[in-house]
Motif scaffolding. Structure first.
Motif, PDB file in Angstrom:
ATOM      1  N   GLU A   1       0.782  -0.714  -0.175  1.00  6.50           N
ATOM      2  CA  GLU A   1      -0.390  -0.165  -0.085  1.00  6.50           C
ATOM      3  C   GLU A   1       1.100   1.375   0.089  1.00  6.50           C
ATOM      4  N   PHE A   2       2.239   1.495   0.635  1.00  3.98           N
ATOM      5  CA  PHE A   2       2.858   2.598   0.548  1.00  3.98           C
ATOM      6  C   PHE A   2       3.386   2.358  -1.096  1.00  3.98           C
ATOM      7  N   GLN A   3       3.660   1.961  -1.385  1.00  2.00           N
ATOM      8  CA  GLN A   3       3.894   2.907  -3.172  1.00  2.00           C
ATOM      9  C   GLN A   3       3.144   3.102  -3.402  1.00  2.00           C
ATOM     10  N   ARG A   4       1.759   2.220  -3.435  1.00  2.00           N
ATOM     11  CA  ARG A   4       0.566   3.257  -4.352  1.00  2.00           C
ATOM     12  C   ARG A   4       0.140   4.142  -3.849  1.00  2.00           C
ATOM     13  N   TYR A   5      -0.002   4.016  -2.141  1.00  2.00           N
ATOM     14  CA  TYR A   5      -0.402   5.640  -2.220  1.00  2.00           C
ATOM     15  C   TYR A   5       0.976   6.931  -2.252  1.00  2.00           C
ATOM     16  N   TRP A   6       1.785   6.411  -2.224  1.00  2.00           N
ATOM     17  CA  TRP A   6       3.081   7.414  -2.398  1.00  2.00           C
ATOM     18  C   TRP A   6       3.213   7.380  -4.201  1.00  2.00           C
ATOM     19  N   ALA A   7       2.912   6.525  -4.773  1.00  2.00           N
ATOM     20  CA  ALA A   7       2.413   6.989  -6.605  1.00  2.00           C
ATOM     21  C   ALA A   7       1.726   7.784  -6.410  1.00  2.00           C
ATOM     22  N   LEU A   8       0.434   7.506  -5.714  1.00  2.00           N
ATOM     23  CA  LEU A   8      -1.206   8.448  -5.720  1.00  2.00           C
ATOM     24  C   LEU A   8      -0.450   9.926  -5.309  1.00  2.00           C
TER      25      LEU A   8
ATOM     26  N   PHE B   1      12.291   5.861  -9.505  1.00  2.00           N
ATOM     27  CA  PHE B   1      12.168   5.554  -8.268  1.00  2.00           C
ATOM     28  C   PHE B   1      11.781   3.751  -7.200  1.00  2.00           C
ATOM     29  N   GLN B   2      12.734   3.925  -6.580  1.00  2.00           N
ATOM     30  CA  GLN B   2      12.768   2.629  -5.644  1.00  2.00           C
ATOM     31  C   GLN B   2      12.326   2.749  -4.412  1.00  2.00           C
ATOM     32  N   LEU B   3      10.983   1.932  -3.914  1.00  2.00           N
ATOM     33  CA  LEU B   3      10.166   2.299  -2.339  1.00  2.00           C
ATOM     34  C   LEU B   3      10.139   1.264  -1.765  1.00  2.00           C
ATOM     35  N   LYS B   4      10.780   1.783  -0.173  1.00  2.00           N
ATOM     36  CA  LYS B   4      10.640   0.398   0.752  1.00  2.00           C
ATOM     37  C   LYS B   4      10.355   0.976   2.362  1.00  2.00           C
TER      38      LYS B   4
ATOM     39  N   ASN C   1       9.709   5.835   4.385  1.00  2.00           N
ATOM     40  CA  ASN C   1       9.493   7.047   5.240  1.00  2.00           C
ATOM     41  C   ASN C   1      10.177   6.578   6.107  1.00  2.00           C
ATOM     42  N   ALA C   2      11.220   5.982   6.606  1.00  2.00           N
ATOM     43  CA  ALA C   2      12.398   6.335   7.282  1.00  2.00           C
ATOM     44  C   ALA C   2      13.433   7.336   6.750  1.00  2.00           C
ATOM     45  N   PRO C   3      14.392   7.536   7.310  1.00  2.00           N
ATOM     46  CA  PRO C   3      15.253   9.012   7.425  1.00  2.00           C
ATOM     47  C   PRO C   3      16.754   8.462   7.122  1.00  2.00           C
ATOM     48  N   VAL C   4      17.722   9.225   6.268  1.00  2.00           N
ATOM     49  CA  VAL C   4      18.160   8.351   5.628  1.00  2.00           C
ATOM     50  C   VAL C   4      19.616   8.971   7.025  1.00  2.00           C
ATOM     51  N   GLU C   5      20.858   7.546   7.323  1.00  2.00           N
ATOM     52  CA  GLU C   5      21.628   8.624   8.243  1.00  2.00           C
ATOM     53  C   GLU C   5      22.842   8.247   7.665  1.00  2.00           C
ATOM     54  N   LEU C   6      23.464   9.264   7.064  1.00  2.00           N
ATOM     55  CA  LEU C   6      24.574   8.974   6.240  1.00  2.00           C
ATOM     56  C   LEU C   6      25.415  10.060   6.085  1.00  2.00           C
ATOM     57  N   LYS C   7      26.937  10.574   6.673  1.00  2.94           N
ATOM     58  CA  LYS C   7      27.602  11.393   6.954  1.00  2.94           C
ATOM     59  C   LYS C   7      27.774  12.328   5.721  1.00  2.94           C
TER      60      LYS C   7
ATOM     61  N   PHE D   1      17.650  10.648  -2.529  1.00  3.74           N
ATOM     62  CA  PHE D   1      16.839  10.406  -1.427  1.00  3.74           C
ATOM     63  C   PHE D   1      16.205  10.521  -0.688  1.00  3.74           C
ATOM     64  N   ILE D   2      14.641  10.059  -0.588  1.00  9.89           N
ATOM     65  CA  ILE D   2      13.843  11.063   0.005  1.00  9.89           C
ATOM     66  C   ILE D   2      12.875  10.370   0.822  1.00  9.89           C
ATOM     67  N   ARG D   3      12.756  11.285   2.062  1.00 15.86           N
ATOM     68  CA  ARG D   3      11.727  11.046   2.979  1.00 15.86           C
ATOM     69  C   ARG D   3       9.767  11.180   3.091  1.00 15.86           C
ATOM     70  N   SER D   4       9.554  10.650   2.340  1.00 18.88           N
ATOM     71  CA  SER D   4       7.926  10.292   2.278  1.00 18.88           C
ATOM     72  C   SER D   4       7.595  10.763   3.670  1.00 18.88           C
ATOM     73  N   PRO D   5       6.348  11.821   4.183  1.00 19.55           N
ATOM     74  CA  PRO D   5       5.922  12.187   4.611  1.00 19.55           C
ATOM     75  C   PRO D   5       4.756  11.845   4.871  1.00 19.55           C
ATOM     76  N   LEU D   6       4.268  10.433   4.249  1.00 23.33           N
ATOM     77  CA  LEU D   6       2.775   9.830   4.162  1.00 23.33           C
ATOM     78  C   LEU D   6       2.763   9.123   5.928  1.00 23.33           C
ATOM     79  N   ALA D   7       1.513   9.373   6.618  1.00 25.17           N
ATOM     80  CA  ALA D   7       1.739   8.859   8.185  1.00 25.17           C
ATOM     81  C   ALA D   7       1.146   7.147   7.894  1.00 25.17           C
ATOM     82  N   MET D   8       1.890   5.996   7.867  1.00 28.65           N
ATOM     83  CA  MET D   8       2.117   4.936   7.585  1.00 28.65           C
ATOM     84  C   MET D   8       0.608   4.076   8.633  1.00 28.65           C
TER      85      MET D   8
END
Length: 360
Positions: free
Chosen positions: A25-32, A70-73, A120-126, A174-181
């Motif tokens: 569902e996350f992929q489809r709602y994000w795509a919408l 776009f790869q979504l996870k 939906n999760a942030p990326v932690e990279l220097k 790298f994109i962080r989705s704001p959608l409420a999971m």
């Protein structure tokens, strides 16, 4: 060969997502939501589901020459982050996320404007600036600390067996989705309502209708297992174009609001000389029906609607008014010898629901 002529399923490196993605569902709602954003920004586009990556956006529905991937996870847990290890370390069976992103970009390197990892999760990279990467809603690979970026490229090159110079992350984002999971549908419906208000400020269209219609279409496109031998096939099987989306929006704009539908059939009952007290009972029942209709998974109302629509094709010739028709339909449904018992529904409620569907 022109890019357009290469757009078919021979480009797609893996197709398991079309089978395994039915619960995504996350992929489809994000795509919408992304489709809404694209429509506000561009006059021509084609969005594809499960083509090379989870989502691909082409710059034209007729003569595309560029695309973004776009790869979504989704990650569970509020404190979960994507790190160097989770991005670059291959699982026991398969390749790492960064390796897959590199391979997807390489399929049509010259025509891929950008490739993004969305979660939906942030990326932690220097980062080169020393800023906290988890605070960014979007960041590019060029912002990563040069030493760390070199390590990531080396890791990917070793994993897939290529020269490190071939690993190009210049257009990786790298994109962080704001959608409420915990409530993807409601959050997305809010986005649809905002889109409609921005684009059609003089209308009051039904955001829920458009949201459900587009989601259903995306679901069909994402789970189709039919192979596309040509670009035309690809667009038909897994694409939503500007033209198609505009038609869906136009249909939504033409639909009456629930309050307009109720006001309409109540006005009709007044003209038919239905007593005031009876009309007020129908009005109250209609309000209850509208609330319950919006609830998820109301199987009994769906069955009632199916019965109404079927019986509308069998009306006797002697019924003149909408009040007569609604009462006849409810009588037929109430006396049917079926496995479904509608007796738990009040008669006025059933008549109100029937009048609503008759007025659609």
């Amino acid at each position: 060969m022109a890019f357009l002529d290469t757009l078919n399923d021979s480009l797609t490196k893996e197709r398991g997502g079309r089978h395994g993605g039915k619960g995504h569902e996350f992929q489809r709602y994000w795509a919408l939501c992304h489709l809404l954003q694209i429509d506000l920004q561009h006059d021509d586009y084609l969005i594809l589901l499960e083509f090379i990556e989870d989502v691909a956006v082409l710059n034209s529905e007729v003569t595309p020459d560029q695309m973004t991937l776009f790869q979504l996870k989704k990650k569970e847990g509020s404190a979960t982050k994507w790190t160097k290890t989770t991005l670059a370390k291959p699982p026991k069976d398969g390749k790492s996320i960064l390796a897959k992103l590199h391979e997807s970009k390489s399929i049509a390197k010259d025509e891929t404007a950008a490739i993004s990892f969305v979660s939906n999760a942030p990326v932690e990279l220097k980062l080169e600036t020393g800023d906290d990467s988890t605070a960014f809603s979007e960041l590019s690979a060029s912002q990563i600390d040069p030493k760390l970026l070199a390590e990531l490229k080396t890791s990917v090159a070793a994993e897939i067996g290529c020269d490190v110079g071939e690993v190009d992350f210049a257009n990786l984002k790298f994109i962080r989705s704001p959608l409420a999971m915990d409530d993807l549908e409601s959050h997305t419906m809010g986005r649809v309502a905002t889109y409609l208000a921005d684009k059609f400020p003089d209308h009051s269209p039904r955001a829920d209708i458009l949201c459900k219609a587009v989601y259903s279409e995306l679901k069909v496109k994402a789970t189709s297992t039919e192979e596309a031998a040509s670009f035309a096939d690809l667009k038909r099987i897994r694409g939503i174009s500007k033209t198609q989306f505009s038609a869906m929006v136009a249909l939504t704009l033409s639909r009456k609001s629930d309050s307009d539908v109720i006001d309409g059939f109540l006005a009709g009952l007044t003209q038919e000389n239905v007593p005031y007290v009876q009309r007020e009972l129908i009005r109250r029942a209609a309000r209850q029906f509208i609330v319950e209709k919006a609830g998820r998974g109301n199987a009994l109302l769906s069955l009632l609607q199916n019965n109404v629509e079927k019986l509308l094709q069998q009306l006797p010739d002697n019924l003149v008014t909408s009040w007569d028709v609604a009462n006849w339909l409810v009588d037929q449904i109430s006396t049917q010898n079926t496995a479904t018992d509608f007796s738990i529904l009040d008669r006025n409620y059933m008549i109100a629901a029937t009048l609503y569907w008759m007025s659609q």
